[in-house]
Design a protein around this motif. Structure first.
Motif, PDB file in Angstrom:
ATOM      1  N   THR A  18       0.874  -1.182  -0.357  1.00 35.55           N
ATOM      2  CA  THR A  18       0.134   0.080  -0.190  1.00 35.55           C
ATOM      3  C   THR A  18       0.781   1.537   0.002  1.00 35.55           C
ATOM      4  O   THR A  18       1.807   1.648   0.533  1.00 35.55           O
ATOM      5  CB  THR A  18      -1.013  -0.138   1.121  1.00 35.55           C
ATOM      6  N   VAL A  19       0.679   1.944  -0.964  1.00 39.04           N
ATOM      7  CA  VAL A  19       1.344   3.335  -0.811  1.00 39.04           C
ATOM      8  C   VAL A  19       0.282   4.705  -0.681  1.00 39.04           C
ATOM      9  O   VAL A  19      -0.470   4.653  -1.120  1.00 39.04           O
ATOM     10  CB  VAL A  19       2.224   3.921  -2.032  1.00 39.04           C
ATOM     11  N   ASP A  20       1.057   5.631  -0.020  1.00 39.99           N
ATOM     12  CA  ASP A  20       0.660   6.309   0.001  1.00 39.99           C
ATOM     13  C   ASP A  20       0.732   7.861  -0.639  1.00 39.99           C
ATOM     14  O   ASP A  20       2.335   8.470  -0.457  1.00 39.99           O
ATOM     15  CB  ASP A  20       0.342   7.257   1.731  1.00 39.99           C
ATOM     16  N   ASP A  21       0.398   8.358  -2.001  1.00 46.56           N
ATOM     17  CA  ASP A  21       0.595   9.023  -2.617  1.00 46.56           C
ATOM     18  C   ASP A  21       0.724  10.067  -2.358  1.00 46.56           C
ATOM     19  O   ASP A  21       0.365  11.409  -3.140  1.00 46.56           O
ATOM     20  CB  ASP A  21       0.006   8.406  -4.023  1.00 46.56           C
ATOM     21  N   GLY A  22      -0.341  10.489  -1.416  1.00 47.53           N
ATOM     22  CA  GLY A  22      -0.364  12.253  -0.565  1.00 47.53           C
ATOM     23  C   GLY A  22      -1.781  12.460  -1.025  1.00 47.53           C
ATOM     24  O   GLY A  22      -2.026  13.690  -0.542  1.00 47.53           O
ATOM     25  N   HIS A  23      -2.747  11.508  -1.644  1.00 53.11           N
ATOM     26  CA  HIS A  23      -3.352  12.528  -2.159  1.00 53.11           C
ATOM     27  C   HIS A  23      -4.468  11.679  -1.285  1.00 53.11           C
ATOM     28  O   HIS A  23      -6.078  11.751  -2.468  1.00 53.11           O
ATOM     29  CB  HIS A  23      -3.499  12.076  -4.281  1.00 53.11           C
ATOM     30  N   HIS A  24      -4.297  10.826  -0.451  1.00 47.57           N
ATOM     31  CA  HIS A  24      -5.660  10.566   0.050  1.00 47.57           C
ATOM     32  C   HIS A  24      -6.664   9.105  -0.120  1.00 47.57           C
ATOM     33  O   HIS A  24      -7.431   8.471  -0.390  1.00 47.57           O
ATOM     34  CB  HIS A  24      -7.007  10.781   0.848  1.00 47.57           C
ATOM     35  N   SER A  25      -5.774   8.076  -1.959  1.00 43.35           N
ATOM     36  CA  SER A  25      -6.074   7.310  -2.653  1.00 43.35           C
ATOM     37  C   SER A  25      -5.354   6.115  -2.076  1.00 43.35           C
ATOM     38  O   SER A  25      -4.675   6.116  -1.673  1.00 43.35           O
ATOM     39  CB  SER A  25      -5.416   7.429  -3.823  1.00 43.35           C
ATOM     40  N   SER A  26      -5.929   5.119  -2.222  1.00 43.52           N
ATOM     41  CA  SER A  26      -5.772   3.662  -1.665  1.00 43.52           C
ATOM     42  C   SER A  26      -5.312   2.530  -2.764  1.00 43.52           C
ATOM     43  O   SER A  26      -6.035   2.196  -4.053  1.00 43.52           O
ATOM     44  CB  SER A  26      -6.700   2.978  -1.311  1.00 43.52           C
ATOM     45  N   TRP A  27      -3.385   3.018  -3.138  1.00 42.48           N
ATOM     46  CA  TRP A  27      -2.685   2.266  -4.076  1.00 42.48           C
ATOM     47  C   TRP A  27      -2.672   0.927  -3.651  1.00 42.48           C
ATOM     48  O   TRP A  27      -2.372   0.980  -3.002  1.00 42.48           O
ATOM     49  CB  TRP A  27      -1.780   2.958  -4.995  1.00 42.48           C
ATOM     50  N   GLU A  28      -3.422  -0.129  -3.740  1.00 45.66           N
ATOM     51  CA  GLU A  28      -3.182  -1.362  -3.430  1.00 45.66           C
ATOM     52  C   GLU A  28      -2.420  -2.676  -3.830  1.00 45.66           C
ATOM     53  O   GLU A  28      -3.257  -2.119  -5.220  1.00 45.66           O
ATOM     54  CB  GLU A  28      -3.872  -2.365  -2.737  1.00 45.66           C
ATOM     55  N   TYR A  29      -1.862  -2.543  -4.379  1.00 42.42           N
ATOM     56  CA  TYR A  29      -0.870  -3.837  -5.253  1.00 42.42           C
ATOM     57  C   TYR A  29      -0.914  -5.878  -4.192  1.00 42.42           C
ATOM     58  O   TYR A  29      -0.132  -5.587  -3.871  1.00 42.42           O
ATOM     59  CB  TYR A  29       0.424  -3.528  -5.890  1.00 42.42           C
ATOM     60  N   SER A  30      -2.289  -6.225  -5.120  1.00 46.35           N
ATOM     61  CA  SER A  30      -1.774  -7.814  -4.242  1.00 46.35           C
ATOM     62  C   SER A  30      -2.272  -8.488  -5.409  1.00 46.35           C
ATOM     63  O   SER A  30      -3.205  -8.246  -6.235  1.00 46.35           O
ATOM     64  CB  SER A  30      -3.474  -7.118  -3.376  1.00 46.35           C
ATOM     65  N   ARG A  31      -1.593  -9.170  -4.649  1.00 48.21           N
ATOM     66  CA  ARG A  31      -1.085 -10.830  -5.963  1.00 48.21           C
ATOM     67  C   ARG A  31      -2.402 -11.798  -4.960  1.00 48.21           C
ATOM     68  O   ARG A  31      -2.317 -13.075  -5.813  1.00 48.21           O
ATOM     69  CB  ARG A  31       0.360 -10.901  -5.876  1.00 48.21           C
ATOM     70  N   ILE A  32      -3.029 -11.351  -4.851  1.00 52.44           N
ATOM     71  CA  ILE A  32      -4.010 -12.706  -3.782  1.00 52.44           C
ATOM     72  C   ILE A  32      -5.496 -12.376  -4.454  1.00 52.44           C
ATOM     73  O   ILE A  32      -6.526 -13.071  -5.002  1.00 52.44           O
ATOM     74  CB  ILE A  32      -4.315 -12.479  -2.530  1.00 52.44           C
ATOM     75  N   GLU A  33      -5.903 -11.435  -3.894  1.00 49.77           N
ATOM     76  CA  GLU A  33      -7.301 -10.990  -4.412  1.00 49.77           C
ATOM     77  C   GLU A  33      -7.534  -9.873  -4.992  1.00 49.77           C
ATOM     78  O   GLU A  33      -7.235  -8.574  -4.068  1.00 49.77           O
ATOM     79  CB  GLU A  33      -8.410 -11.435  -3.629  1.00 49.77           C
ATOM     80  N   VAL A  34      -9.189  -9.953  -5.812  1.00 52.02           N
ATOM     81  CA  VAL A  34      -8.998  -7.892  -5.848  1.00 52.02           C
ATOM     82  C   VAL A  34     -10.582  -7.289  -5.055  1.00 52.02           C
ATOM     83  O   VAL A  34     -11.380  -8.152  -4.882  1.00 52.02           O
ATOM     84  CB  VAL A  34      -9.908  -7.640  -7.126  1.00 52.02           C
ATOM     85  N   ARG A  35     -10.169  -6.470  -4.296  1.00 53.08           N
ATOM     86  CA  ARG A  35     -11.303  -5.912  -3.082  1.00 53.08           C
ATOM     87  C   ARG A  35     -11.945  -4.701  -3.884  1.00 53.08           C
ATOM     88  O   ARG A  35     -11.698  -3.964  -4.625  1.00 53.08           O
ATOM     89  CB  ARG A  35     -10.153  -5.560  -1.818  1.00 53.08           C
ATOM     90  N   GLN A  36     -13.237  -4.734  -3.201  1.00 49.61           N
ATOM     91  CA  GLN A  36     -14.366  -3.939  -3.268  1.00 49.61           C
ATOM     92  C   GLN A  36     -13.355  -2.124  -2.887  1.00 49.61           C
ATOM     93  O   GLN A  36     -12.207  -2.194  -1.823  1.00 49.61           O
ATOM     94  CB  GLN A  36     -15.409  -3.821  -2.797  1.00 49.61           C
ATOM     95  N   GLY A  37     -13.197  -1.303  -3.486  1.00 47.24           N
ATOM     96  CA  GLY A  37     -12.499   0.294  -3.526  1.00 47.24           C
ATOM     97  C   GLY A  37     -11.471   0.300  -3.748  1.00 47.24           C
ATOM     98  O   GLY A  37     -10.873   1.152  -3.351  1.00 47.24           O
ATOM     99  N   GLN A  38     -10.893  -1.172  -4.034  1.00 43.99           N
ATOM    100  CA  GLN A  38      -9.056  -0.825  -4.691  1.00 43.99           C
ATOM    101  C   GLN A  38      -9.090  -0.067  -6.189  1.00 43.99           C
ATOM    102  O   GLN A  38      -9.559  -0.607  -6.814  1.00 43.99           O
ATOM    103  CB  GLN A  38      -8.843  -2.224  -4.926  1.00 43.99           C
ATOM    104  N   MET A  39      -8.263   0.152  -6.516  1.00 45.87           N
ATOM    105  CA  MET A  39      -8.034   1.479  -6.992  1.00 45.87           C
ATOM    106  C   MET A  39      -6.628   1.018  -8.362  1.00 45.87           C
ATOM    107  O   MET A  39      -5.682   0.342  -7.728  1.00 45.87           O
ATOM    108  CB  MET A  39      -7.103   2.726  -6.691  1.00 45.87           C
ATOM    109  N   PHE A  40      -6.513   0.844  -9.685  1.00 46.75           N
ATOM    110  CA  PHE A  40      -5.719   0.327 -10.598  1.00 46.75           C
ATOM    111  C   PHE A  40      -5.656   1.830 -10.997  1.00 46.75           C
ATOM    112  O   PHE A  40      -6.279   2.758 -11.825  1.00 46.75           O
ATOM    113  CB  PHE A  40      -6.242  -0.525 -11.304  1.00 46.75           C
ATOM    114  N   HIS A  41      -4.330   2.264 -12.081  1.00 47.30           N
ATOM    115  CA  HIS A  41      -3.709   2.701 -12.587  1.00 47.30           C
ATOM    116  C   HIS A  41      -4.895   2.947 -13.436  1.00 47.30           C
ATOM    117  O   HIS A  41      -4.971   3.947 -14.666  1.00 47.30           O
ATOM    118  CB  HIS A  41      -2.625   2.271 -13.430  1.00 47.30           C
ATOM    119  N   ASP A  42      -5.361   1.950 -14.549  1.00 50.29           N
ATOM    120  CA  ASP A  42      -5.892   1.857 -15.467  1.00 50.29           C
ATOM    121  C   ASP A  42      -6.624   0.731 -15.999  1.00 50.29           C
ATOM    122  O   ASP A  42      -6.669  -0.105 -15.234  1.00 50.29           O
ATOM    123  CB  ASP A  42      -5.119   2.152 -16.878  1.00 50.29           C
ATOM    124  N   LYS A  43      -7.498   0.562 -16.991  1.00 53.25           N
ATOM    125  CA  LYS A  43      -8.662  -0.653 -16.892  1.00 53.25           C
ATOM    126  C   LYS A  43      -7.237  -2.010 -17.421  1.00 53.25           C
ATOM    127  O   LYS A  43      -7.828  -2.732 -17.177  1.00 53.25           O
ATOM    128  CB  LYS A  43      -8.996  -0.397 -18.139  1.00 53.25           C
TER     129      LYS A  43
END
Length: 163
Positions: A23-48
């Motif tokens: 999880t990276v705190d990018d200073g914009h209060h967004s939750s960037w999670e790079y998980s290799r296990i599962e996709v979670r509701q609310g998870q953000m991705f750079h693009d489609k």
């Protein structure tokens, strides 16, 4: 400060370090999670494309197949191929954002059928993204080595053409 095993410093803006979920705190209060296990509701991705890659990885790890219901530049919606199963992932790019968000993630309600040798969602682009670093390192890597690597990593056979 904290350090990696090779003694390089860990950036202070990295909140949580783990190989399976950073999880990276990018200073914009967004939750960037790079998980290799599962996709979670609310998870953000750079693009489609990044959302698609994460869902495919998750589906391969769970030995489940999915079908695309909606795919356009701002929306991607998939569901389980098993009739009656409620598993679904819906991701979209909100109007005020430039990133994709997984807004609906429903669990599987189907039973796992027999193990498959091939997976309907294994695509050449996924294989290319997965193997890119290794192929660049080992320029002479044969398609057979790629086929073996994918089978060892995910448990599925791929064709020579896909490798």
């Amino acid at each position: 400060g904290r350090r990696f095993d090779d003694e390089t410093d860990i950036p202070e803006d990295w909140v949580h370090i783990a190989p399976d979920a950073m999880t990276v705190d990018d200073g914009h209060h967004s939750s960037w999670e790079y998980s290799r296990i599962e996709v979670r509701q609310g998870q953000m991705f750079h693009d489609k494309v990044h959302l698609q890659h994460a869902v495919r990885r998750w589906a391969f790890s769970k030995k489940r197949q999915f079908m695309v219901v909606i795919s356009n530049p701002t929306t991607w919606d998939v569901k389980c191929v098993t009739p009656g199963c409620t598993w679904r992932v819906h991701g979209h790019m909100p109007r005020t954002e430039s990133n994709f968000i997984a807004t609906i993630v429903e669990p599987h309600t189907c039973l796992l059928q027999s193990s498959l040798n091939k997976h309907r969602n294994m695509m050449a682009t996924f294989v290319a993204n997965e193997m890119y670093g290794e192929v660049v390192e080992k320029v002479g890597m044969s398609p057979f080595r790629i086929m073996l690597a994918i089978q060892n990593r995910f448990g599925y056979e791929i064709s020579y053409d896909m490798a």
